[in-house]
Motif scaffolding. Structure first.
Motif, short mmCIF file in Angstrom:
data_model
loop_
_atom_site.label_atom_id
_atom_site.label_comp_id
_atom_site.label_asym_id
_atom_site.label_seq_id
_atom_site.Cartn_x
_atom_site.Cartn_y
_atom_site.Cartn_z
N ARG A 1 29.38 42.63 -52.00
CA ARG A 1 30.70 42.70 -52.15
C ARG A 1 31.27 41.40 -51.58
NH1 ARG A 1 32.87 48.09 -52.06
NH2 ARG A 1 34.91 47.00 -52.44
N VAL B 1 27.97 42.23 -47.62
CA VAL B 1 29.24 41.57 -47.63
C VAL B 1 29.25 40.11 -47.13
CG1 VAL B 1 31.91 41.67 -46.97
CG2 VAL B 1 30.35 43.83 -47.08
N ASP C 1 35.54 52.01 -46.04
CA ASP C 1 35.90 52.86 -45.25
C ASP C 1 35.04 52.97 -43.91
OD1 ASP C 1 37.68 53.88 -47.54
OD2 ASP C 1 36.26 55.16 -48.37
N GLY D 1 33.98 39.94 -49.31
CA GLY D 1 34.83 40.54 -48.38
C GLY D 1 35.17 39.57 -47.29
N ASP D 2 36.08 39.73 -46.29
CA ASP D 2 36.41 39.07 -45.10
C ASP D 2 35.81 40.15 -43.98
OD1 ASP D 2 37.41 38.22 -42.86
OD2 ASP D 2 39.70 38.45 -43.54
N TYR E 1 35.51 47.22 -58.00
CA TYR E 1 35.87 46.54 -56.95
C TYR E 1 36.24 45.37 -57.20
CZ TYR E 1 30.86 45.13 -56.67
OH TYR E 1 29.78 44.61 -56.73
N GLN E 2 37.14 44.45 -56.90
CA GLN E 2 37.67 43.23 -57.18
C GLN E 2 37.13 42.10 -56.31
OE1 GLN E 2 40.06 43.54 -59.58
NE2 GLN E 2 40.16 41.38 -60.03
N GLU E 3 36.61 41.01 -56.90
CA GLU E 3 36.06 39.86 -56.14
C GLU E 3 36.72 38.71 -56.79
OE1 GLU E 3 31.77 37.96 -56.45
OE2 GLU E 3 31.61 39.98 -55.81
N ASN F 1 38.23 42.14 -42.03
CA ASN F 1 39.23 43.03 -42.69
C ASN F 1 38.25 43.46 -43.92
OD1 ASN F 1 40.97 44.77 -43.56
ND2 ASN F 1 42.22 43.11 -44.43
N LEU F 2 37.24 44.35 -43.60
CA LEU F 2 36.27 44.70 -44.49
C LEU F 2 36.85 45.73 -45.45
CD1 LEU F 2 33.27 45.23 -42.24
CD2 LEU F 2 33.27 43.49 -43.86
N PRO F 3 36.34 45.55 -46.83
CA PRO F 3 36.99 46.68 -47.97
C PRO F 3 36.11 47.79 -48.05
CG PRO F 3 35.51 44.65 -48.91
CD PRO F 3 35.68 44.54 -47.34
#
Length: 342
Positions: free
Chosen positions: A209, A184, A219, A211-212, A68-70, A215-217
């Motif tokens: 993680r 997050v 599922d 994240g926003d 996952y990208q950070e 708009n969570l990264p």
């Protein structure tokens, strides 16, 4: 008891081929105990970045690791679920901790975590004075945590999501309750603090993680318990964050919100970037109901007047009632229900 998940012959061979190489087994051992970047792994293993990246690609192709990208950094960790990962964990359990190579990797990982911890503590120390000032305005954190644990209860949950995780305290507080946890946060500085704290506590079943919150990264419907602890008052649209949290809940899942009741401490706007001066019971209930959540419990924690307290902390616990109803219906009933909504 559910039957143990197995692997078909071809998949079994693929997993064994991917794991059955010394560098890749070393990578799996490291990623089983935390999130690491390619740079971290090259430093620990003493190998080139292209070589490490190639090994990681092979492991990802058989779903043994997640990426996952950070920001500019890509983090890797052992995948949480799946028969292939279960097999890898079994294989790792047979590894001799006294093996010279594995012991050296573990020592280098420990040094890396210590460096992370020092950087995180430096950030925390720079901001501690402001946080301490705010804490004096409300009941102690220990009392809030005790009340939160009572509200949530002792029943174990499969997945816990902590939104605006900050220091990762919620992931530590409920460590004995969840099987897998995710925190997050939008602040990379706070993510460093959270990772350091989880490392120090030896918690490997939780990941952090970037994240926003809008708009969570992640599922949909993957978590039984979602916590939003002292975050909503920083947001221009807290109801949108609640809607996103509701999206994360499994059938029957619960959302715990901890924030301030309405107050008039105006200086918090300028000095601590608070956009909202607390939330009323009615407003919160309306937001929760709008996204299909039903309030089950509300607890108010009065301020400690002897400490100059002015803020009441409120805990709301709501359940994903709308999905519970649909989950309990038979397939035929679901068709009828869907037709009735059109």
């Amino acid at each position: 008891m559910a039957a143990k998940q197995g692997l078909g012959l071809d998949n079994l061979v693929d997993v064994l081929k991917a794991a059955g190489e010394s560098t890749r087994m070393r990578l799996l051992a490291l990623l089983a105990v935390g999130d690491l970047t390619v740079t971290d792994l090259t430093e620990i293993l003493g190998q080139s970045q292209p070589r490490i990246s190639r090994h990681l690609k092979l492991l990802a192709e058989v779903s043994l690791i997640d990426r996952y990208q950070e920001g500019a950094w890509a983090y890797f960790r052992l995948t949480a679920e799946g028969a292939g990962v279960a097999l890898v964990r079994d294989l790792l359990s047979f590894a001799d901790p006294g093996d010279a190579v594995l012991a050296r990797d573990a020592a280098r990982l420990s040094t890396l975590k210590q460096s992370r911890s020092e950087k995180a503590q430096a950030y925390f120390s720079r901001n501690a004075a402001g946080w301490d000032e705010l804490r004096r305005l409300h009941v102690s954190e220990a009392d809030v945590e005790t009340a939160l644990k009572q509200v949530v209860g002792p029943d174990p949950v499969d997945g816990l999501l902590d939104l605006g995780t900050g220091t990762g305290r919620i992931l530590q507080l409920f460590e004995g309750l969840y099987r897998r946890g995710v925190g997050v946060d939008a602040s990379r500085d706070m993510l460093a603090v959270a990772r350091s704290n989880l490392d120090r506590a030896g918690i490997t079943k939780a990941s952090i993680r970037h994240g926003d919150i809008f708009n969570l990264p992640l599922d949909d419907h993957q978590f039984d318990l979602v916590v939003i602890h002292q975050v909503l008052h920083f947001l221009q649209q807290p109801e949108a964050a609640i809607a996103e949290a509701a999206r994360m809940l499994s059938a029957g899942g619960r959302l715990a919100i901890i924030d301030f009741a309405p107050h008039s401490v105006e200086h918090l706007r300028d000095e601590h970037a608070h956009l909202r001066l607390g939330f009323s019971r009615q407003t919160m209930a309306e937001w929760l109901d709008k996204v299909g959540l039903r309030v089950e419990q509300i607890v108010d924690l009065a301020p400690e007047q002897d400490r100059g307290g002015q803020l009441t902390v409120t805990i709301w616990l709501a359940r994903n009632h709308r999905q519970v109803v649909l989950a309990d219906l038979t397939p035929g009933d679901r068709t009828v229900a869907a037709a009735g909504r059109t």
